[in-house]
Design an enzyme around this catalytic site. Sequence first.
Site, PDB file in Angstrom:
ATOM      1  N   HIS A 308       0.854  -1.187   0.000  1.00 49.07           N
ATOM      2  CA  HIS A 308       0.000   0.000   0.000  1.00 49.07           C
ATOM      3  C   HIS A 308       0.886   1.231   0.000  1.00 49.07           C
ATOM      4  CE1 HIS A 308      -3.067   2.922   1.282  1.00 49.07           C
ATOM      5  NE2 HIS A 308      -3.960   2.027   0.891  1.00 49.07           N
ATOM      6  N   ASP A 366      -7.821  -3.954  -0.542  1.00 50.53           N
ATOM      7  CA  ASP A 366      -8.379  -4.040  -1.895  1.00 50.53           C
ATOM      8  C   ASP A 366      -8.367  -5.479  -2.404  1.00 50.53           C
ATOM      9  OD1 ASP A 366      -8.790  -1.181  -2.259  1.00 50.53           O
ATOM     10  OD2 ASP A 366      -6.616  -1.044  -2.303  1.00 50.53           O
TER      11      ASP A 366
END
Length: 431
Positions: A308, A366
């Site tokens: 991330h 995600d």
Amino acid sequence: MADTQKSATLTIGDDSYDLPIYSPTAGPDVLDIRKLYGQAGVFTYDPGFTSTASCDSTITYIDGGQGVLLHRGYPIDQLAEKSHYLEVCYLLLYGVLPTAAQLEEFETTITLHTMLHEQMQNFFRGFRRDAHPMAIMVGVVGAMSAFYHDSTDISDEHQREIASHRLIAKMPTIAAWAYKYSIGQPFVYPRNDLDYASNFLRMCFAVPAEDYEVNPILSRAMDRIFTLHADHEQNASTSTVRLASSSGANPFACIAAGIACLWGPAHGGANQACLEMLKEIGSVDRIPEFIARAKDKDDPFRLMGFGHRVYKNFDPRATVMKQSADEVLELLGVENNPVLQVAKELEKQALEDPYFAEKKLFPNVDFYSGIILEAMGFPTSMFTPIFALSRTVGWISQWKEMIADPQNKIGRPRQLYLGETSRDYVDIEKR
């Protein structure tokens, strides 16, 4: 604004300037450069504003190095485990966890606002049959100011409150109807006897010929997706909402601007990109090939859904989302879905590979949210609308905070101009 006990000295040529330094309750100190241009005649240069604080806020705090995400001081993992989306909405909007009576009143208010103005059906039908759901959401949310005139005056605190409730309540209906319209099915109206997540699932998957019985495991997973995406500090779409609202634009226009920004694949499309990557891999036996490519620094391929930009250690939302993903896959199975089979095996092999552990490339929120939505039956075109639905309360909370801030002024970023200097106009016949 926080008190300042320190300062920094900036020297430009023979002149020196003292700049205040503010210490936040958490995070790095902040250098105040607001008077720098007036005093020294220079701007700072920060493309993407990645080193610039554009506001002070009390809503959300992120420490990417430590994997920390707090909403009003409460860790996201505690909220996702013990709370639910509408309680988190109340927390973000008002700064405190509600009492039982306050939560019941808030939930009732939201439930009674879930219907859309009936004439808005005509607005949906003005789009092409194959319009992307995000295109519909941008248009419909922006058009709400044409239907709800009694909640567009941003100087009226009561109207701001009504607009906030309407947006939170109606966004699931708008997203579900955008989906229904894109697949050619009739709109399904909300029901007041269902909770927020269950209502959304039913509006997406019920049809007039047969109702949709909401499984509590799926409803809980959907609620967690909403909760884990509710706010994420000053990201691109939130900054867009704040910048739009700094001009005095009505709340519906500001949230529509946030949706438009979220639509960008670098922001809201991460879980869609992850599912597209899983489909590209195609089968379990090709996973080693793609893991090898991800390790090859000369290969542009990257494993989507791993690591991330903000979280340099681990994504604190991913642990909770993994639990939901495991529950959903156990309920629905992966046997007949090659994408989900690839996802489960890719997760396993990547977590066992020292390369990914050393670089802290763990599956993020995600990766798991994409798996859940795929298993539920949502097409990838609905992933970002669901993200927008979830993030609406964060945008509204940031918008309300900004409107009430006495330091609020219209946004006006500066530039490093590298174009031509003054030139005289040349008549066309002489060019």
